[in-house]
Scaffold this active site. Structure first.
Site, PDB file in Angstrom:
ATOM      1  N   HIS A 123      -3.066   0.355  -2.432  1.00 25.58           N
ATOM      2  CA  HIS A 123      -4.094   1.470  -2.446  1.00 25.58           C
ATOM      3  C   HIS A 123      -3.622   2.382  -3.343  1.00 25.58           C
ATOM      4  O   HIS A 123      -2.302   2.756  -3.362  1.00 25.58           O
ATOM      5  CB  HIS A 123      -4.301   1.888  -1.157  1.00 25.58           C
ATOM      6  CG  HIS A 123      -5.302   2.854  -0.966  1.00 25.58           C
ATOM      7  ND1 HIS A 123      -5.255   4.281  -1.320  1.00 25.58           N
ATOM      8  CD2 HIS A 123      -6.725   2.761  -0.419  1.00 25.58           C
ATOM      9  CE1 HIS A 123      -6.473   4.690  -0.937  1.00 25.58           C
ATOM     10  NE2 HIS A 123      -7.367   3.981  -0.608  1.00 25.58           N
ATOM     11  N   ASP A 200       2.652   0.649   4.848  1.00 23.92           N
ATOM     12  CA  ASP A 200       1.096   1.335   4.687  1.00 23.92           C
ATOM     13  C   ASP A 200       0.372   0.511   5.649  1.00 23.92           C
ATOM     14  O   ASP A 200       0.029  -0.515   5.233  1.00 23.92           O
ATOM     15  CB  ASP A 200       0.730   1.389   3.276  1.00 23.92           C
ATOM     16  CG  ASP A 200      -0.716   1.954   3.405  1.00 23.92           C
ATOM     17  OD1 ASP A 200      -1.348   2.050   4.504  1.00 23.92           O
ATOM     18  OD2 ASP A 200      -1.114   2.204   2.340  1.00 23.92           O
ATOM     19  N   GLN A 203      -4.558  -0.508   6.949  1.00 24.95           N
ATOM     20  CA  GLN A 203      -5.571  -1.484   7.167  1.00 24.95           C
ATOM     21  C   GLN A 203      -5.225  -2.572   8.168  1.00 24.95           C
ATOM     22  O   GLN A 203      -5.623  -3.675   8.535  1.00 24.95           O
ATOM     23  CB  GLN A 203      -5.811  -2.397   5.809  1.00 24.95           C
ATOM     24  CG  GLN A 203      -6.351  -1.591   4.985  1.00 24.95           C
ATOM     25  CD  GLN A 203      -7.992  -1.168   5.393  1.00 24.95           C
ATOM     26  OE1 GLN A 203      -8.553  -1.655   6.018  1.00 24.95           O
ATOM     27  NE2 GLN A 203      -8.604  -0.112   4.439  1.00 24.95           N
ATOM     28  N   LYS A 226      -9.611   5.247  10.757  1.00 27.40           N
ATOM     29  CA  LYS A 226      -9.732   3.457  10.701  1.00 27.40           C
ATOM     30  C   LYS A 226      -9.589   2.776  12.089  1.00 27.40           C
ATOM     31  O   LYS A 226      -9.631   1.747  11.962  1.00 27.40           O
ATOM     32  CB  LYS A 226      -8.767   3.025   9.570  1.00 27.40           C
ATOM     33  CG  LYS A 226      -9.047   3.608   8.175  1.00 27.40           C
ATOM     34  CD  LYS A 226      -8.377   3.172   7.048  1.00 27.40           C
ATOM     35  CE  LYS A 226      -8.339   3.919   5.893  1.00 27.40           C
ATOM     36  NZ  LYS A 226      -9.562   3.742   4.914  1.00 27.40           N
ATOM     37  N   CYS A 364     -10.146   1.756  -4.576  1.00 26.88           N
ATOM     38  CA  CYS A 364      -8.783   2.879  -4.672  1.00 26.88           C
ATOM     39  C   CYS A 364      -7.683   1.823  -4.947  1.00 26.88           C
ATOM     40  O   CYS A 364      -6.573   1.849  -4.342  1.00 26.88           O
ATOM     41  CB  CYS A 364      -8.691   3.729  -3.696  1.00 26.88           C
ATOM     42  SG  CYS A 364      -9.864   4.879  -3.137  1.00 26.88           S
TER      43      CYS A 364
HETATM   44  N1  PLP Z   1      -3.594   2.545   2.322  1.00 27.75           N
HETATM   45  C1  PLP Z   1      -4.855   1.886   2.553  1.00 27.75           C
HETATM   46  C2  PLP Z   1      -4.238   0.277   2.500  1.00 27.75           C
HETATM   47  C3  PLP Z   1      -5.806   2.173   2.614  1.00 27.75           C
HETATM   48  O1  PLP Z   1      -6.845   1.101   2.940  1.00 27.75           O
HETATM   49  C4  PLP Z   1      -6.324   3.497   2.604  1.00 27.75           C
HETATM   50  C5  PLP Z   1      -7.691   3.932   2.883  1.00 27.75           C
HETATM   51  O2  PLP Z   1      -8.554   3.065   2.584  1.00 27.75           O
HETATM   52  C6  PLP Z   1      -5.387   4.489   2.445  1.00 27.75           C
HETATM   53  C7  PLP Z   1      -4.082   4.150   2.299  1.00 27.75           C
HETATM   54  C8  PLP Z   1      -5.667   5.768   2.461  1.00 27.75           C
HETATM   55  O3  PLP Z   1      -5.989   6.236   4.005  1.00 27.75           O
HETATM   56  P1  PLP Z   1      -6.537   7.620   4.142  1.00 27.75           P
HETATM   57  O4  PLP Z   1      -7.631   7.929   3.075  1.00 27.75           O
HETATM   58  O5  PLP Z   1      -7.165   7.465   5.521  1.00 27.75           O
HETATM   59  O6  PLP Z   1      -5.564   8.460   4.265  1.00 27.75           O
END
Ligand code: PLP
Length: 406
Positions: A123, A200, A203, A226, A364
């Site tokens: 992401h 990270d 997900q 999430k 993203c």
């Molecule tokens: N990392 C991953 C794999 C994600 O799917 C997301 C959000 O979709 C993020 C980071 C960013 O999360 P947040 O916008 O809640 O900070």
């Protein structure tokens, strides 16, 4: 080992809503999940019964609120099996957790010429913070490439993790494709070379049981929203030895021990990384979400979501001209696809008119789209509150729209 779907659907007020006069079919769970009544009530209760700024308060409400916030920290600690509760830092979400590590780790440990390793599946929030550090410190950002199934290619991992590598930062599960990465293997390879690893988990945390001690990751980031919790709250888990060495991320109240114009001393963990008034209603809501998920059971959730994905694949595979993007062997309940040359935006907009919420675009994760040479995909991502009947509606909706497009 079944889940009580009828009861679960009643637990989520929003699932009773109509969209364009149709029952809501929500398949955008990778973007954010809905909130069960217990989470909404827990947040409301903070404001109705004990709202007060926390820590150092002498009065009753402040003490009750502090206790609730710190109990939430212990709840998270137990949920991810962290060794200490001060290894749980509350942030605004995954993005802030990663930026915190990028900034503080860089300030403390990085010099020009050092390397940080991510992957092509990330992401943007696990790419751009490192690019900012690239500019600030003159480091180099490298990445593990992916194959045509959307899986990491680890053949050159011993070159990619070399004597210049100072940190590996990898998604547990890809948001764009659903690929579950072999993070345990990557952590072992990196640790054999004394390189720490950040995961990270945005997900993953809502789909699989995460045990940070068993994984032995050095950092693990996730977002409350999430995980069926509120927006604006997230977590950075970090091993005590790293967090203690790292410079603070932001300055302000809470993160200090003493302040004078001659110099300032910092608070101990976790407060050193929690400048300003924390989101205590968010933490309490997050704890309620964890309680809720644990009552259902993460193993049951995982099993049912896999069942949903298998069912969805069997239905979608039958649709003419469907092209799946991301066909990893090890996947979670995210399906990305294209239908002929119909633009994902058109498909998403027309599904919406049927009450079906999917996400379209690059999710993203533009480097993933560049790899497949496409502008974006249609993404359906499932939660344990979804049903097979809803998947039938999705498949029927896609077929109808494809027929309209000829
Ligand atoms: N990392 C991953 C794999 C994600 O799917 C997301 C959000 O979709 C993020 C980071 C960013 O999360 P947040 O916008 O809640 O900070």
């Amino acid at each position: 080992m079944n889940i009580n779907l009828e009861q679960i659907r009643k637990d989520f007020p929003i699932l009773q809503e109509l969209v364009h006069g149709k029952p809501l079919v929500y398949f955008d769970n990778a973007a954010t999940t809905h909130k069960p009544r217990v989470v909404i009530d827990a947040v409301a209760e903070v404001y109705e019964k004990y709202n007060s700024n926390i820590h150092r308060g002498v009065h009753h409400l402040s003490n009750v609120c502090t206790q609730a916030h710190e109990n939430a920290r212990i709840k998270v600690q137990q949920f991810i099996n962290a060794k200490h509760c001060h290894e749980v830092i509350f942030t605004r979400g995954t993005t802030e957790s990663i930026n915190l590590v990028a900034s503080s780790f860089a300030d403390t440990f990085l010099q020009a010429g050092d390397e940080i390793l991510v992957s092509q599946l990330e992401h943007h929030s696990n790419i751009v913070p490192w690019q900012l550090i690239e500019k600030r410190k003159g480091i180099k950002l490298r990445y593990i490439p992916i194959n045509e199934a959307g899986e990491l290619i680890l053949d050159n991992i011993n070159d990619l993790i070399n004597s210049k590598t100072k940190l590996v930062s990898i998604a547990h599960i890809s948001n764009a494709l659903g690929t579950i990465n072999p993070i345990k293997e990557i952590i072992e390879i990196a640790h054999a070379k004394d390189v720490p690893v950040m995961i990270d988990g945005a997900q993953a945390i809502q789909h699989v049981a995460v045990d940070v001690q068993q994984l032995d990751c050095d950092f693990y980031a996730f977002s409350g929203h999430k995980l069926y919790g509120p927006t604006g709250i997230g977590v950075l888990y970090g091993k005590e030895e790293w967090l203690n060495k790292m410079e603070p991320y932001q300055g302000g109240g809470e993160m200090i021990k003493t302040v004078s114009f001659e110099g300032t001393t910092y608070n101990e963990l976790p407060f050193k990384f929690e400048a300003g008034t924390p989101d205590f209603s968010g933490s309490v809501g997050l704890a309620a979400a964890i309680d809720y998920l644990q009552t259902i059971g993460l193993d049951k959730i995982d099993q049912y979501e896999h069942e949903l994905m298998d069912y969805a694949m069997s239905k979608l595979e039958a649709i003419p001209n469907i092209r799946f993007i991301g066909t990893a062997k090890n996947k979670t309940s995210v399906i990305s696809f294209l239908i002929g040359d119909i633009h994902p935006f058109d498909m998403g907009t027309m599904l919406d008119k049927m009450g079906i919420a999917v996400r379209t675009g690059h999710h993203c994760a533009q480097p993933v789209m560049q790899h497949f040479d496409i502008p974006g995909t249609i993404r359906a991502s499932f939660s344990f509150y979804n049903t097979k009947e809803e998947i039938d509606k999705l498949a029927e909706g896609i077929i109808r729209i494809a027929q309209l497009f000829g």
